[in-house]
Design a protein around this motif. Structure first.
Motif, mmCIF file in Angstrom:
data_model
loop_
_atom_site.group_PDB
_atom_site.id
_atom_site.type_symbol
_atom_site.label_atom_id
_atom_site.label_comp_id
_atom_site.label_asym_id
_atom_site.label_seq_id
_atom_site.Cartn_x
_atom_site.Cartn_y
_atom_site.Cartn_z
ATOM 1 N N LEU A 133 0.996 -1.300 -0.051
ATOM 2 C CA LEU A 133 -0.486 -0.412 0.502
ATOM 3 C C LEU A 133 0.647 0.920 0.432
ATOM 4 O O LEU A 133 0.456 2.112 -1.106
ATOM 5 N N HIS A 134 2.028 1.257 0.627
ATOM 6 C CA HIS A 134 2.812 2.491 0.868
ATOM 7 C C HIS A 134 3.602 2.768 -0.534
ATOM 8 O O HIS A 134 3.201 4.017 -0.833
ATOM 9 N N MET A 135 4.023 1.377 -1.018
ATOM 10 C CA MET A 135 4.810 1.724 -2.340
ATOM 11 C C MET A 135 3.491 2.403 -3.768
ATOM 12 O O MET A 135 4.126 3.087 -4.493
ATOM 13 N N THR A 136 2.390 1.894 -3.591
ATOM 14 C CA THR A 136 1.209 1.715 -4.156
ATOM 15 C C THR A 136 1.051 3.618 -4.253
ATOM 16 O O THR A 136 1.228 4.342 -5.012
ATOM 17 N N ILE A 137 0.783 4.126 -2.930
ATOM 18 C CA ILE A 137 0.875 5.749 -2.524
ATOM 19 C C ILE A 137 1.848 6.248 -2.781
ATOM 20 O O ILE A 137 1.083 7.350 -3.127
ATOM 21 N N PHE A 138 2.947 6.258 -2.721
ATOM 22 C CA PHE A 138 3.983 6.483 -3.608
ATOM 23 C C PHE A 138 4.355 6.845 -4.950
ATOM 24 O O PHE A 138 4.570 7.841 -4.790
ATOM 25 N N MET A 139 4.006 5.982 -5.355
ATOM 26 C CA MET A 139 3.887 5.544 -6.765
ATOM 27 C C MET A 139 3.190 6.423 -7.847
ATOM 28 O O MET A 139 3.083 7.664 -8.100
ATOM 29 N N ILE A 140 1.713 6.581 -6.598
ATOM 30 C CA ILE A 140 0.883 7.799 -7.265
ATOM 31 C C ILE A 140 1.150 9.251 -6.958
ATOM 32 O O ILE A 140 1.326 10.243 -7.627
ATOM 33 N N THR A 141 1.644 9.534 -5.679
ATOM 34 C CA THR A 141 1.950 11.118 -5.354
ATOM 35 C C THR A 141 3.326 11.468 -6.307
ATOM 36 O O THR A 141 3.679 11.999 -6.690
ATOM 37 N N VAL A 142 4.293 10.327 -6.223
ATOM 38 C CA VAL A 142 5.352 10.387 -7.684
ATOM 39 C C VAL A 142 5.126 11.053 -9.023
ATOM 40 O O VAL A 142 5.123 12.702 -9.399
#
Length: 289
Positions: A48-57
């Protein structure tokens, strides 16, 4: 460029090169990111952390890319005249719908992870965790085994002023306890977490979660440890003067070894993880404090 300016830039480049050379070759840059634990829930949280991180990137690249392009492409020095408009229904719909879609895309997986974390059904054993000032109490429900887990004697001595003991000489300084919480691997375990005096927080990074220990209220979480080993955590709530001296140590054993440990505790009250140099205070005396 003058000679003085050139020399200044050479000095700056030299300093930069020296700074880069000082970085250890074996530096673990993976520590800059969130780490994965040893449970299914920890992997879900990491995903979940990586999913949200990539969206914000992607959002950051898109927003700043458009901004820098506009600044460069429409700068005053090119003779560009600014457009003048006061209202655009189409633009308002676009900048309302796009963020809404993004929020929904983030909320759906986040909600699923939260639901999974709180679903303690199907648990094979239950451990009650109680936070005290300033140690932890553990009770294996239905097994007639309970004990208190305190800061190890070596760390407790070293932390005192004028003790003459160097903290660096103590293994796992402030991260070791006299009695570990021993758990079996490949077993779905439900935790019932509460507090006896003030609010504490039982935090185990390798399990992937933390939960507040609130007096008069029981929080529940679950875990299923997949790899044997020793995992360390701590109280994550500022609970008083000795907040920094109530670590958590979980020892995960294969099921057969855990059953042996549990049988020893039930038979004699002595655990295989007891500190051989434990303080003379009894659990009842410490709890009464």
């Amino acid at each position: 460029m003058t000679a003085a300016t050139a020399m200044k830039r050479v000095g700056q480049l030299t300093a930069l090169a020296a700074a880069l050379a000082a970085v250890p070759a074996s530096a673990d840059f993976g520590l800059l990111n969130m780490t994965q634990g040893v449970t299914e829930s920890s992997r879900e949280i990491y995903g979940l952390h990586m999913t949200i991180f990539m969206i914000t990137v992607v959002i950051g690249v898109g927003v700043f890319g458009a901004m820098f392009y506009s600044i460069f492409r429409h700068r005053k020095s090119r003779g560009v005249k600014p457009s003048k408009f006061h209202h655009s229904t189409t633009m308002e719909i676009v900048w309302t719908v796009i963020p809404l879609v993004i929020l929904v895309a983030m909320a759906v997986p986040a909600t699923q992870v939260l639901i999974d974390l709180d679903d303690t059904s199907g648990s094979e054993m239950t451990v009650k965790v109680t936070g005290y000032q300033w140690f932890w109490g553990y009770e294996y429900r239905g097994e007639d085994v309970q004990f208190l887990s305190r800061l190890s004697t070596d760390s407790d001595r070293a932390r005192r002023l004028d003790s003459g003991i160097k903290p660096a000489s103590v293994d796992n300084y402030l991260q070791n306890v006299d009695q570990r919480l021993v758990l079996p691997v490949d077993t779905r375990i439900r935790f019932q977490i509460t507090g006896a005096d003030v609010i504490h927080s039982w935090w185990m990074p390798d399990l992937g979660w933390k939960k507040d220990a609130i007096p008069g209220y029981v929080n529940e979480m679950w875990t299923e440890i997949e790899e044997p080993g020793v995992y360390r955590g701590r109280c994550a709530e500022l609970c008083g003067r000795d907040h920094g001296f109530m670590p958590i140590v979980v020892e995960a054993l294969p099921k057969a070894e855990f059953e042996t440990w549990l049988a020893n505790r039930q038979a004699s009250g002595e655990g295989m993880t007891a500190d051989a140099d434990a303080t003379p205070d009894t659990d009842a005396e410490l709890a009464a404090r």
